[in-house]
Design a protein around this motif. Structure first.
Motif, mmCIF file in Angstrom:
data_model
loop_
_atom_site.group_PDB
_atom_site.id
_atom_site.type_symbol
_atom_site.label_atom_id
_atom_site.label_comp_id
_atom_site.label_asym_id
_atom_site.label_seq_id
_atom_site.Cartn_x
_atom_site.Cartn_y
_atom_site.Cartn_z
ATOM 1 N N TRP A 50 0.838 -1.200 0.000
ATOM 2 C CA TRP A 50 0.000 0.000 0.000
ATOM 3 C C TRP A 50 0.874 1.251 0.000
ATOM 4 O O TRP A 50 0.608 2.203 -0.746
ATOM 5 N N ASN A 51 1.926 1.249 0.829
ATOM 6 C CA ASN A 51 2.830 2.404 0.884
ATOM 7 C C ASN A 51 3.506 2.647 -0.458
ATOM 8 O O ASN A 51 3.645 3.794 -0.889
ATOM 9 N N ASP A 52 3.920 1.574 -1.129
ATOM 10 C CA ASP A 52 4.550 1.710 -2.444
ATOM 11 C C ASP A 52 3.577 2.314 -3.460
ATOM 12 O O ASP A 52 3.960 3.186 -4.246
ATOM 13 N N LEU A 53 2.333 1.861 -3.426
ATOM 14 C CA LEU A 53 1.332 2.389 -4.358
ATOM 15 C C LEU A 53 1.043 3.857 -4.082
ATOM 16 O O LEU A 53 1.020 4.677 -5.002
ATOM 17 N N PHE A 54 0.860 4.226 -2.814
ATOM 18 C CA PHE A 54 0.597 5.628 -2.480
ATOM 19 C C PHE A 54 1.788 6.512 -2.832
ATOM 20 O O PHE A 54 1.621 7.632 -3.312
ATOM 21 N N ASP A 55 3.000 5.997 -2.615
ATOM 22 C CA ASP A 55 4.195 6.748 -2.958
ATOM 23 C C ASP A 55 4.263 6.980 -4.462
ATOM 24 O O ASP A 55 4.582 8.079 -4.921
ATOM 25 N N CYS A 56 3.963 5.957 -5.230
ATOM 26 C CA CYS A 56 3.976 6.083 -6.686
ATOM 27 C C CYS A 56 2.928 7.095 -7.154
ATOM 28 O O CYS A 56 3.210 7.955 -7.982
ATOM 29 N N LEU A 57 1.733 6.992 -6.608
ATOM 30 C CA LEU A 57 0.680 7.933 -6.996
ATOM 31 C C LEU A 57 1.040 9.359 -6.585
ATOM 32 O O LEU A 57 0.739 10.317 -7.296
ATOM 33 N N ASN A 58 1.703 9.491 -5.447
ATOM 34 C CA ASN A 58 2.146 10.811 -4.999
ATOM 35 C C ASN A 58 3.194 11.377 -5.949
ATOM 36 O O ASN A 58 3.176 12.570 -6.265
ATOM 37 N N LEU A 59 4.117 10.531 -6.418
ATOM 38 C CA LEU A 59 5.125 10.996 -7.377
ATOM 39 C C LEU A 59 4.483 11.431 -8.694
ATOM 40 O O LEU A 59 4.985 12.333 -9.365
ATOM 41 N N LYS A 60 3.387 10.785 -9.065
ATOM 42 C CA LYS A 60 2.696 11.139 -10.311
ATOM 43 C C LYS A 60 2.108 12.553 -10.250
ATOM 44 O O LYS A 60 1.888 13.174 -11.281
ATOM 45 N N THR A 61 1.847 13.066 -9.032
ATOM 46 C CA THR A 61 1.265 14.397 -8.896
ATOM 47 C C THR A 61 2.321 15.497 -8.960
ATOM 48 O O THR A 61 1.977 16.659 -9.057
ATOM 49 N N LYS A 62 3.581 15.122 -8.891
ATOM 50 C CA LYS A 62 4.656 16.115 -8.909
ATOM 51 C C LYS A 62 5.069 16.411 -10.347
ATOM 52 O O LYS A 62 4.783 15.651 -11.263
ATOM 53 N N GLN A 63 5.770 17.537 -10.518
ATOM 54 C CA GLN A 63 6.304 17.868 -11.838
ATOM 55 C C GLN A 63 7.290 16.784 -12.237
ATOM 56 O O GLN A 63 7.960 16.194 -11.393
ATOM 57 N N SER A 64 7.386 16.533 -13.528
ATOM 58 C CA SER A 64 8.223 15.430 -13.994
ATOM 59 C C SER A 64 9.685 15.622 -13.610
ATOM 60 O O SER A 64 10.375 14.655 -13.278
ATOM 61 N N SER A 65 10.183 16.838 -13.612
ATOM 62 C CA SER A 65 11.587 17.068 -13.243
ATOM 63 C C SER A 65 11.823 16.766 -11.763
ATOM 64 O O SER A 65 12.850 16.185 -11.397
ATOM 65 N N VAL A 66 10.875 17.134 -10.923
ATOM 66 C CA VAL A 66 10.998 16.862 -9.487
ATOM 67 C C VAL A 66 10.892 15.367 -9.224
ATOM 68 O O VAL A 66 11.678 14.801 -8.453
ATOM 69 N N ALA A 67 9.949 14.713 -9.875
ATOM 70 C CA ALA A 67 9.781 13.273 -9.707
ATOM 71 C C ALA A 67 11.024 12.529 -10.186
ATOM 72 O O ALA A 67 11.481 11.584 -9.538
ATOM 73 N N GLN A 68 11.597 12.964 -11.312
ATOM 74 C CA GLN A 68 12.802 12.332 -11.839
ATOM 75 C C GLN A 68 13.962 12.492 -10.869
ATOM 76 O O GLN A 68 14.729 11.557 -10.644
ATOM 77 N N GLU A 69 14.089 13.655 -10.260
ATOM 78 C CA GLU A 69 15.157 13.904 -9.291
ATOM 79 C C GLU A 69 14.990 13.013 -8.058
ATOM 80 O O GLU A 69 15.959 12.442 -7.561
ATOM 81 N N ILE A 70 13.769 12.859 -7.590
ATOM 82 C CA ILE A 70 13.493 11.996 -6.431
ATOM 83 C C ILE A 70 13.848 10.551 -6.759
ATOM 84 O O ILE A 70 14.485 9.852 -5.966
ATOM 85 N N LEU A 71 13.441 10.080 -7.938
ATOM 86 C CA LEU A 71 13.746 8.704 -8.347
ATOM 87 C C LEU A 71 15.250 8.466 -8.482
ATOM 88 O O LEU A 71 15.759 7.415 -8.072
#
Length: 104
Positions: A50-71
């Motif tokens: 569940w945590n992995d799914l919520f984390d993924c969905l949360n990353l989807k709400t961020k700007q692509s550059s920010v999400a890419q940096e986090i990954l």
């Protein structure tokens, strides 16, 4: 394709939450639950999935550059799959694990 400052081709990873969702669904299957019960003596509550799914969905709400940096930061923080030992560490570990076989 975009080229970075060093001239290498930057490969942008596409973030998909489908594997997280599949893992969550599999977590609730009798096969997985019985395997967990056999191995650990308890059923899996699937909270990690569940945590992995919520984390993924949360990353989807961020700007692509920010999400890419986090990954990328997470990828760099992962420990390497292999742990290399010095010859002395390897000999000590071998002795600890299999020393009884030398006495036979």
């Amino acid at each position: 394709m975009n080229e970075g400052k060093d001239g290498s081709v930057a490969q942008r990873k596409h973030l998909s939450c489908l594997p997280c969702f599949d893992a969550l669904l599999f977590c609730y299957t009798p096969v997985h639950q019985m395997k967990q019960y056999y191995r650990l003596g308890v059923l899996d509550n699937c909270s990690e999935k569940w945590n992995d799914l919520f984390d993924c969905l949360n990353l989807k709400t961020k700007q692509s550059s920010v999400a890419q940096e986090i990954l990328e930061t997470r990828e760099k923080a992962k420990p390497h799959i292999w742990y290399f030992r010095t010859p002395e560490e390897a000999a000590a570990n071998w002795k600890e694990m299999f020393g009884q076989l030398d006495e036979a």
